[in-house]
Scaffold this active site. Sequence first.
Site, PDB file in Angstrom:
ATOM      1  CG  HIS A 153      -2.128  -0.911   1.106  1.00 55.46           C
ATOM      2  ND1 HIS A 153      -3.484  -0.730   0.945  1.00 55.46           N
ATOM      3  CD2 HIS A 153      -1.980  -2.460   1.202  1.00 55.46           C
ATOM      4  CE1 HIS A 153      -3.922  -1.836   0.917  1.00 55.46           C
ATOM      5  NE2 HIS A 153      -3.237  -2.912   1.047  1.00 55.46           N
ATOM      6  CG  ASP A 362      -0.357   8.947   1.006  1.00 55.61           C
ATOM      7  OD1 ASP A 362       0.095   7.720   1.371  1.00 55.61           O
ATOM      8  OD2 ASP A 362      -0.687   9.704   1.779  1.00 55.61           O
TER       9      ASP A 362
HETATM   10  P1  ADP Z   1      -3.183   6.026   5.197  1.00 56.03           P
HETATM   11  O1  ADP Z   1      -3.337   4.802   4.638  1.00 56.03           O
HETATM   12  O2  ADP Z   1      -1.817   6.581   5.046  1.00 56.03           O
HETATM   13  O3  ADP Z   1      -3.746   6.388   6.612  1.00 56.03           O
HETATM   14  P2  ADP Z   1      -5.101   7.228   3.251  1.00 56.03           P
HETATM   15  O4  ADP Z   1      -5.333   8.516   3.001  1.00 56.03           O
HETATM   16  O5  ADP Z   1      -4.826   6.360   2.005  1.00 56.03           O
HETATM   17  O6  ADP Z   1      -3.788   7.103   4.021  1.00 56.03           O
HETATM   18  O7  ADP Z   1      -6.211   6.272   3.853  1.00 56.03           O
HETATM   19  C1  ADP Z   1      -6.665   6.947   5.090  1.00 56.03           C
HETATM   20  C2  ADP Z   1      -8.140   6.214   5.310  1.00 56.03           C
HETATM   21  O8  ADP Z   1      -8.603   6.420   6.858  1.00 56.03           O
HETATM   22  C3  ADP Z   1      -9.117   7.074   4.529  1.00 56.03           C
HETATM   23  O9  ADP Z   1     -10.075   6.171   3.940  1.00 56.03           O
HETATM   24  C4  ADP Z   1      -9.841   7.947   5.505  1.00 56.03           C
HETATM   25  O10 ADP Z   1     -11.356   8.330   5.151  1.00 56.03           O
HETATM   26  C5  ADP Z   1      -9.796   7.282   6.655  1.00 56.03           C
HETATM   27  N1  ADP Z   1      -9.531   8.370   7.832  1.00 56.03           N
HETATM   28  C6  ADP Z   1      -8.670   9.142   7.895  1.00 56.03           C
HETATM   29  N2  ADP Z   1      -8.870   9.982   8.870  1.00 56.03           N
HETATM   30  C7  ADP Z   1     -10.141   9.581   9.803  1.00 56.03           C
HETATM   31  C8  ADP Z   1     -10.831   9.950  10.695  1.00 56.03           C
HETATM   32  N3  ADP Z   1     -10.214  11.000  11.691  1.00 56.03           N
HETATM   33  N4  ADP Z   1     -11.824   9.146  11.009  1.00 56.03           N
HETATM   34  C9  ADP Z   1     -12.129   8.219  10.378  1.00 56.03           C
HETATM   35  N5  ADP Z   1     -11.598   7.682   9.317  1.00 56.03           N
HETATM   36  C10 ADP Z   1     -10.516   8.420   8.849  1.00 56.03           C
HETATM   37  O1  F6P Z   2      -0.653   1.640   4.361  1.00 56.39           O
HETATM   38  C1  F6P Z   2      -1.205   2.381   5.469  1.00 56.39           C
HETATM   39  C2  F6P Z   2      -0.960   1.867   6.608  1.00 56.39           C
HETATM   40  O2  F6P Z   2       0.066   1.876   7.250  1.00 56.39           O
HETATM   41  C3  F6P Z   2      -1.520   0.538   6.909  1.00 56.39           C
HETATM   42  O3  F6P Z   2      -0.743  -0.613   6.539  1.00 56.39           O
HETATM   43  C4  F6P Z   2      -2.084   0.584   8.108  1.00 56.39           C
HETATM   44  O4  F6P Z   2      -2.922  -0.370   8.559  1.00 56.39           O
HETATM   45  C5  F6P Z   2      -2.599   1.900   8.355  1.00 56.39           C
HETATM   46  O5  F6P Z   2      -1.641   2.698   7.825  1.00 56.39           O
HETATM   47  C6  F6P Z   2      -2.708   2.574  10.053  1.00 56.39           C
HETATM   48  O6  F6P Z   2      -1.639   2.256  10.514  1.00 56.39           O
HETATM   49  P1  F6P Z   2      -1.489   1.513  11.949  1.00 56.39           P
HETATM   50  O7  F6P Z   2      -2.068   0.043  11.523  1.00 56.39           O
HETATM   51  O8  F6P Z   2      -0.140   1.405  12.180  1.00 56.39           O
HETATM   52  O9  F6P Z   2      -2.287   1.974  12.776  1.00 56.39           O
END
Ligand code: ADP
Ligand code: F6P
Length: 454
Positions: A153, A362
């Site tokens: 990812h 990212d």
């Molecule tokens: P990462 O995987 O690095 O966290 P992404 O942007 O790909 O970054 O994914 C984050 C996911 O988590 C998105 O689907 C987003 O809607 C969700 N998310 C982020 N912040 C919140 C929050 N405060 N409450 C609920 N869901 C959240």
């Molecule tokens: O790819 C994004 C990611 O690292 C996932 O592997 C992971 O589940 C998510 O972010 C949230 O991080 P964590 O599982 O360390 O709370």
Amino acid sequence: MSRIIAVSNRVPVGGKSSGGLAVGVLAALEEYGGVWFGWNGEIVDGDMPDPEIERRGRVTYATLPLNRQDFDDYYNGFSNNILWPLFHFQLGVFSYDRRQFEAYCRVNALFARKLAPLIEPGDLIWVHDYHLILLASELRRAGIEQPIGFFLHVPFPGVDVLRALPPYQAMLRGLCAYDVVGFQTQRDLRSFEENIAQQDFGDAMLADRRVGSKGCDVHADVFPIGIDVAGIKRLAQEAVGTPPIARMADSLHGRQLVIGVDRLDYSKGLPERFRAYERLLEQNTDLRGELVFMQIAPPSRTGVRAYVEIREELEQTAGNINGRYAEMDWMPIRYLNRKYSRRTLMGLLRIARVAVVTPLRDGMNLVAKEYVAAQDPENPGALVLSTLAGAARELDDATLVNPYDIEDVSEGIMQAIAMPLAERRERHRAMIEALERNDITRWRTRFVDALSGC
Ligand code: ADP
Ligand code: F6P
């Protein structure tokens, strides 16, 4: 149809999750059902027990806790203090500890031993993310012969960066034990191919999407993760009339909402984003009192020092900006460290006039995609997006900025605020089409098809 067994470090059983992996895997499994194996988020003092099995809707969860030492060394240590910064090109945060690599090997082997008895003939095993790179070789050692795929990812580093990791060869060999290895972007795939090509374990050749060398013959390809476009549109529409979104809209008193939504992570470019907003207010006095910037940032990996530090830095920066510009009836930044339900979050995205998604690096960034899907097509908001997010490949109709350049981000926000309706509609239409072409169903079917073809 084969049963899919998804495996990831974290499995958010029934809980809200703020990570792209959890949102993507759940959406993919909910459609056709399957098993999801991994850590339940709990920590125990003794040995890792066998998984607890629980069925919810079409998904069967098989989850187990981590032992405290493994939580420290495998999760906080090797996964999040070594691989995460390295894979996000943050060598300043990266440091190495051999004991933590040993813990990583141990937990990958343990996961394989606990998972193996659940696997049935005909199953397809789909492993997710950087925590479990060594799982396929351990599953093979445990006698599993079914196809095993891996999807990363996060970004994959180029040769020069990966070589900073002492056991980089073991990690590359681990990837070569999979039948299919998937990446978010062409750039990540190219980095993988270059790494394999320069390996000492054989002469590399590349034909027909197979990356091969002595000891490595794997189908490697790009599978950019998508979102459930129709589902998000629906959620965002429904959310608009709900009390939290109505209250939030009222509280703006006609001001424009600029929104950021990210896990509280140093890779997300948050201090730079705060400073860009400050620069905007500094240089455009007419915008003071006219905008509200709301940054939602749920705490993440709080056991890792770099995450504690970024949290302190952001609190200070937000405090400074508010101290400098706030009026009795206007606060420039609303900074919230909490999770929200999917509905509320999509509703907040819908009422925001601008979203600022400016990670320093990212793999994809689902928030950027969700923001576009949540918009009202008749009056859509504008997206300011980092060129260093995987999502910028598909969403090149966003206002693209370099997240390290504060002026560029600040000008990007300005441009998004001032963007005429016709241009917003045109860009939105192009971006929605891109999202619909490659949604979550396509991501899952392309990957599963590649895996079942093995
Ligand atoms: P990462 O995987 O690095 O966290 P992404 O942007 O790909 O970054 O994914 C984050 C996911 O988590 C998105 O689907 C987003 O809607 C969700 N998310 C982020 N912040 C919140 C929050 N405060 N409450 C609920 N869901 C959240
Ligand atoms: O790819 C994004 C990611 O690292 C996932 O592997 C992971 O589940 C998510 O972010 C949230 O991080 P964590 O599982 O360390 O709370």
